[in-house]
Design a protein around this motif. Structure first.
Motif, PDB file in Angstrom:
ATOM      1  N   THR A  59      42.423  35.981  40.700  1.00 36.37           N
ATOM      2  CA  THR A  59      40.710  36.029  40.725  1.00 36.37           C
ATOM      3  C   THR A  59      40.639  36.865  41.588  1.00 36.37           C
ATOM      4  O   THR A  59      39.474  37.757  41.221  1.00 36.37           O
ATOM      5  CB  THR A  59      40.284  34.824  40.775  1.00 36.37           C
ATOM      6  N   HIS A  60      41.046  36.829  42.971  1.00 36.19           N
ATOM      7  CA  HIS A  60      39.841  38.113  44.169  1.00 36.19           C
ATOM      8  C   HIS A  60      40.537  39.333  43.117  1.00 36.19           C
ATOM      9  O   HIS A  60      39.342  39.735  43.910  1.00 36.19           O
ATOM     10  CB  HIS A  60      40.628  37.539  44.998  1.00 36.19           C
TER      11      HIS A  60
ATOM     12  N   HIS B 260      31.097  35.212  51.429  1.00 35.46           N
ATOM     13  CA  HIS B 260      32.324  35.489  50.436  1.00 35.46           C
ATOM     14  C   HIS B 260      33.347  34.475  50.476  1.00 35.46           C
ATOM     15  O   HIS B 260      33.698  33.639  50.955  1.00 35.46           O
ATOM     16  CB  HIS B 260      32.702  36.740  51.840  1.00 35.46           C
TER      17      HIS B 260
ATOM     18  N   LEU C 289      38.199  40.330  40.110  1.00 35.42           N
ATOM     19  CA  LEU C 289      36.270  40.389  41.429  1.00 35.42           C
ATOM     20  C   LEU C 289      36.480  41.552  41.817  1.00 35.42           C
ATOM     21  O   LEU C 289      35.614  42.024  41.473  1.00 35.42           O
ATOM     22  CB  LEU C 289      36.540  39.314  41.961  1.00 35.42           C
TER      23      LEU C 289
ATOM     24  N   ASN D  83      30.888  44.436  44.702  1.00 34.21           N
ATOM     25  CA  ASN D  83      31.664  43.897  43.690  1.00 34.21           C
ATOM     26  C   ASN D  83      31.242  42.389  45.022  1.00 34.21           C
ATOM     27  O   ASN D  83      31.434  41.062  43.883  1.00 34.21           O
ATOM     28  CB  ASN D  83      33.050  44.307  43.476  1.00 34.21           C
ATOM     29  N   SER D  84      31.204  42.418  46.115  1.00 31.33           N
ATOM     30  CA  SER D  84      31.618  41.414  47.271  1.00 31.33           C
ATOM     31  C   SER D  84      30.617  40.284  47.507  1.00 31.33           C
ATOM     32  O   SER D  84      29.756  39.228  47.627  1.00 31.33           O
ATOM     33  CB  SER D  84      32.200  41.650  48.323  1.00 31.33           C
TER      34      SER D  84
ATOM     35  N   SER E  59      36.136  44.458  38.911  1.00 34.91           N
ATOM     36  CA  SER E  59      34.966  44.546  38.339  1.00 34.91           C
ATOM     37  C   SER E  59      34.307  45.023  38.189  1.00 34.91           C
ATOM     38  O   SER E  59      33.991  46.091  39.005  1.00 34.91           O
ATOM     39  CB  SER E  59      34.661  43.693  37.777  1.00 34.91           C
TER      40      SER E  59
ATOM     41  N   THR F 218      29.286  39.968  42.104  1.00 35.28           N
ATOM     42  CA  THR F 218      29.525  39.139  41.110  1.00 35.28           C
ATOM     43  C   THR F 218      30.115  37.699  42.052  1.00 35.28           C
ATOM     44  O   THR F 218      29.412  37.327  42.766  1.00 35.28           O
ATOM     45  CB  THR F 218      31.631  39.751  41.341  1.00 35.28           C
ATOM     46  N   SER F 219      30.908  37.050  41.315  1.00 33.82           N
ATOM     47  CA  SER F 219      30.993  35.380  41.554  1.00 33.82           C
ATOM     48  C   SER F 219      32.166  35.372  43.432  1.00 33.82           C
ATOM     49  O   SER F 219      32.066  34.412  43.446  1.00 33.82           O
ATOM     50  CB  SER F 219      31.487  34.572  40.408  1.00 33.82           C
ATOM     51  N   PHE F 220      32.602  36.690  43.662  1.00 38.43           N
ATOM     52  CA  PHE F 220      33.170  36.596  45.009  1.00 38.43           C
ATOM     53  C   PHE F 220      32.361  36.301  45.840  1.00 38.43           C
ATOM     54  O   PHE F 220      33.079  35.639  46.718  1.00 38.43           O
ATOM     55  CB  PHE F 220      33.128  38.085  44.876  1.00 38.43           C
TER      56      PHE F 220
END
Length: 196
Positions: A163-164, A104, A167, A133-134, A170, A137-139
């Motif tokens: 960004t956090h 993460h 994400l 989402n964690s 999203s 996504t790109s997280f």
């Protein structure tokens, strides 16, 4: 102050210190010591079962070395992280499910840990959009990406607060097809259609 009063103050201080030292974010360190939680271990790393798995298969790979997060990594840790990768390959050989490994971008738990998780994402513990989402996504930084960044830069760049937030907020989207559910219950129902 009487001796009795002093003893009461000391006892109260010990209890407060123990509570602080057992903050939920330190739970992984406790789990590393629990034989029932341990799935595999080597001299340098331990694999534990996630207490609140977000998929049918969900393990955490942790170092015995005290490293608080991915942001404390540097090139001296590459051998340790190679061992994380070897352990991931070993776990993949033992399971039929499609697995992914990653970290993460903003870990909630103290102690560096890599998630090894099946892509089915079917679990009663997967409850919120943030949970989803964690991992989708790109997280969620794939193991190979983290290794590449560490090799190239010698450190891992923190993501911004903006960004956090972006994400985590999203829109929901299935991780196995293009379906975009309106809410978590609809997503969880849809995920069942991917079970073979």
């Amino acid at each position: 102050m009487s001796k009795r009063a002093m003893e009461n103050v000391e006892e109260s201080f010990k209890k407060q210190t123990n509570k602080r030292n057992k903050h939920w974010s330190l739970g992984l360190v406790e789990s590393m010591k629990d034989p029932d939680a341990i799935y595999k271990e080597t001299k340098n790393i331990v694999v534990i079962k996630d207490k609140y798995p977000k998929a049918k298969i969900h393990y955490l790979v942790l170092p015995y070395e005290e490293i608080s997060s991915i942001y404390k990594l540097n090139k001296t840790h590459l051998n340790l992280l190679n061992e994380f990768g070897s352990m991931f390959n070993l776990i993949k050989e033992e399971h039929d499910s499609e697995l992914q490994a990653g970290f993460h971008a903003v870990p909630s738990m103290q102690r560096l840990h890599m998630h090894v998780i099946s892509t089915d994402m079917i679990s009663p513990s997967l409850k919120t959009k943030i949970h989803w989402n964690s991992f989708t996504t790109s997280f969620f930084i794939p193991y190979e990406d983290l290794m590449r960044k560490l090799n190239e830069n010698g450190f891992i760049q923190k993501i911004s607060n903006e960004t956090h937030k972006l994400l985590m907020s999203s829109p929901l989207k299935c991780n196995q097809c293009s379906f975009e559910p309106k809410n978590m219950p609809q997503l969880k129902q849809h995920l069942l259609t991917h079970i073979k």
